[in-house]
Enzyme design. Structure first.
Site, short mmCIF file in Angstrom:
data_model
loop_
_atom_site.label_atom_id
_atom_site.label_comp_id
_atom_site.label_asym_id
_atom_site.label_seq_id
_atom_site.Cartn_x
_atom_site.Cartn_y
_atom_site.Cartn_z
N GLU A 1 -6.51 4.18 8.33
CA GLU A 1 -6.41 5.94 7.48
C GLU A 1 -8.05 5.92 7.19
O GLU A 1 -8.03 7.39 7.04
CB GLU A 1 -5.30 5.94 7.15
CG GLU A 1 -4.22 5.90 7.89
CD GLU A 1 -3.10 5.59 6.40
OE1 GLU A 1 -3.17 5.30 5.55
OE2 GLU A 1 -2.07 4.91 7.78
N GLU B 1 -5.36 -5.23 10.96
CA GLU B 1 -4.25 -4.00 10.83
C GLU B 1 -4.88 -4.07 12.41
O GLU B 1 -5.33 -2.68 12.45
CB GLU B 1 -4.10 -3.26 9.91
CG GLU B 1 -4.10 -3.61 8.35
CD GLU B 1 -3.37 -2.32 7.53
OE1 GLU B 1 -1.99 -3.44 6.81
OE2 GLU B 1 -3.31 -2.08 7.15
N HIS C 1 -9.39 0.81 5.01
CA HIS C 1 -8.38 1.26 5.81
C HIS C 1 -8.46 1.83 6.53
O HIS C 1 -9.28 2.90 6.59
CB HIS C 1 -6.98 2.03 4.42
CG HIS C 1 -5.67 1.46 4.88
ND1 HIS C 1 -5.96 3.06 6.16
CD2 HIS C 1 -4.48 1.09 5.15
CE1 HIS C 1 -3.98 2.19 6.54
NE2 HIS C 1 -3.66 1.36 5.76
N ASN D 1 0.72 -1.14 -0.19
CA ASN D 1 0.16 -0.28 0.61
C ASN D 1 1.14 1.22 -0.02
O ASN D 1 1.73 1.60 0.89
CB ASN D 1 -1.10 0.03 0.89
CG ASN D 1 -1.90 1.51 1.51
OD1 ASN D 1 -1.84 2.17 0.25
ND2 ASN D 1 -2.55 1.32 2.47
N GLY E 1 2.59 2.76 10.66
CA GLY E 1 3.30 3.47 10.69
C GLY E 1 3.89 3.49 12.35
O GLY E 1 4.33 4.45 12.02
N LYS F 1 0.62 4.10 -0.02
CA LYS F 1 -0.50 5.38 0.11
C LYS F 1 -0.48 6.58 -1.10
O LYS F 1 -0.46 6.46 -2.04
CB LYS F 1 0.11 5.65 1.59
CG LYS F 1 0.28 4.32 2.50
CD LYS F 1 0.17 4.74 3.61
CE LYS F 1 0.14 2.82 4.47
NZ LYS F 1 -0.31 3.58 5.96
N SER G 1 3.51 -2.00 10.25
CA SER G 1 5.71 -1.75 10.72
C SER G 1 5.35 -3.48 9.86
O SER G 1 6.46 -4.14 10.85
CB SER G 1 5.27 -1.65 12.40
OG SER G 1 4.14 -0.89 12.52
P1 PGA Z 1 2.82 0.53 7.52
O1 PGA Z 1 0.98 0.75 7.14
O2 PGA Z 1 3.10 -1.16 6.84
O3 PGA Z 1 3.68 1.70 7.02
O4 PGA Z 1 2.97 0.42 9.32
C1 PGA Z 1 0.39 -1.18 7.02
C2 PGA Z 1 -1.29 -0.74 5.91
O5 PGA Z 1 -1.38 1.10 7.10
O6 PGA Z 1 -1.28 -0.89 5.75
#
Ligand code: PGA
Length: 244
Positions: free
Chosen positions: A98, A166, A96, A12, A172, A14, A207
């Site tokens: 976010e 997740e 997601h 992803n 992140g 983003k 992460s």
């Molecule tokens: P990250 O994000 O690997 O940067 O923690 C995972 C995600 O949001 O799918």
């Protein structure tokens, strides 16, 4: 991992990347030799067309990061699932954290988006995860199972749906749950899926890095990873894929 559940490593990207960066990353991934895992990248919408042509003929599939629940209409700034399919996508991420946090997406909204993805012939990657407060309260498994059932449309089945667990606090942040905690949540999700559970893939996300991928991907119930930050490096993403 059963033969029926081929591991999926999904990147992803983003809101990252201009054309030159996205093309360079896509070309590096397209050159990757065949491997055990299925590979997928989800670039920002502006990069879908150039990345689609860079990945053409490779083993790497293309996905969107979100779609609207409707097919067309007066929805400024939104993209429909059919448009994603038209741009070369086979998958789309829905729900997601976010999107849930920044755009107020509820389970019902996510369910409508996943249904739209299915109507367009896309595989929906339906994301669920608990907050840190919910985990501290011992509610992680119950919260994600309820969120998953609320987010899945009636037609969700293993061929058109992938689940991504997740934890919100792990995205992140460089922090991850223990492998035992991941296994417990995946088992709860699989149980919540009922008859569909054994064949539906459940990814872990939050992460995932080359140095923790092997441990996080080893358990029977973990069928791959949804990777954010580390998917912006071809070497890191392929190292994670190699651990699957
Ligand atoms: P990250 O994000 O690997 O940067 O923690 C995972 C995600 O949001 O799918």
């Amino acid at each position: 991992m059963t033969a029926a559940r081929r591991p999926l490593i999904a990147g992803n990207w983003k809101m990252n990347g201009l054309t030159a960066d996205g093309l360079a990353l896509a070309r590096s991934l397209a050159a990757a030799p065949e491997g055990v895992a299925e590979l997928l990248v989800c670039p920002p919408a502006t990069l879908l067309a150039p990345v689609a042509s860079a990945l053409s003929g490779s083993r790497v599939a293309l996905g969107g990061q979100d779609c609207h629940a409707e097919e067309a209409g007066a929805h400024t700034g939104d993209i429909s699932a059919g448009m994603l399919a038209d741009a070369g996508c086979s998958h789309v991420i829905t729900g997601h954290s976010e999107r849930r946090a920044n755009h107020g997406e509820t389970d019902a909204v996510v369910r409508a988006k996943a249904a739209a993805a299915h109507r367009a012939g896309l595989v929906a990657i339906v994301c669920v995860g608990e907050t840190e407060a919910e985990r501290d309260a011992g509610e992680a498994e119950a919260v994600v199972a309820a969120s998953l059932l609320g987010s899945l449309p009636a037609g969700a089945r293993p061929g058109n749906t992938v689940v991504a667990y997740e934890p919100v606090w792990a995205i992140g942040t460089g922090r991850t749950p223990t492998v035992d905690d991941v296994v417990a949540v995946h088992a709860a999700l699989r149980a919540a899926l009922g008859d569909r559970g054994e064949a539906m893939r459940i990814l872990y996300g939050g992460s995932v890095k080359p140095d923790n991928a092997a441990a996080l991907l080893a358990p029977y119930d973990v069928d791959g990873a949804l990777v954010g930050g580390a998917s912006l490096s071809a070497a890191d993403f392929l190292a994670i894929a190699g651990a699957a």
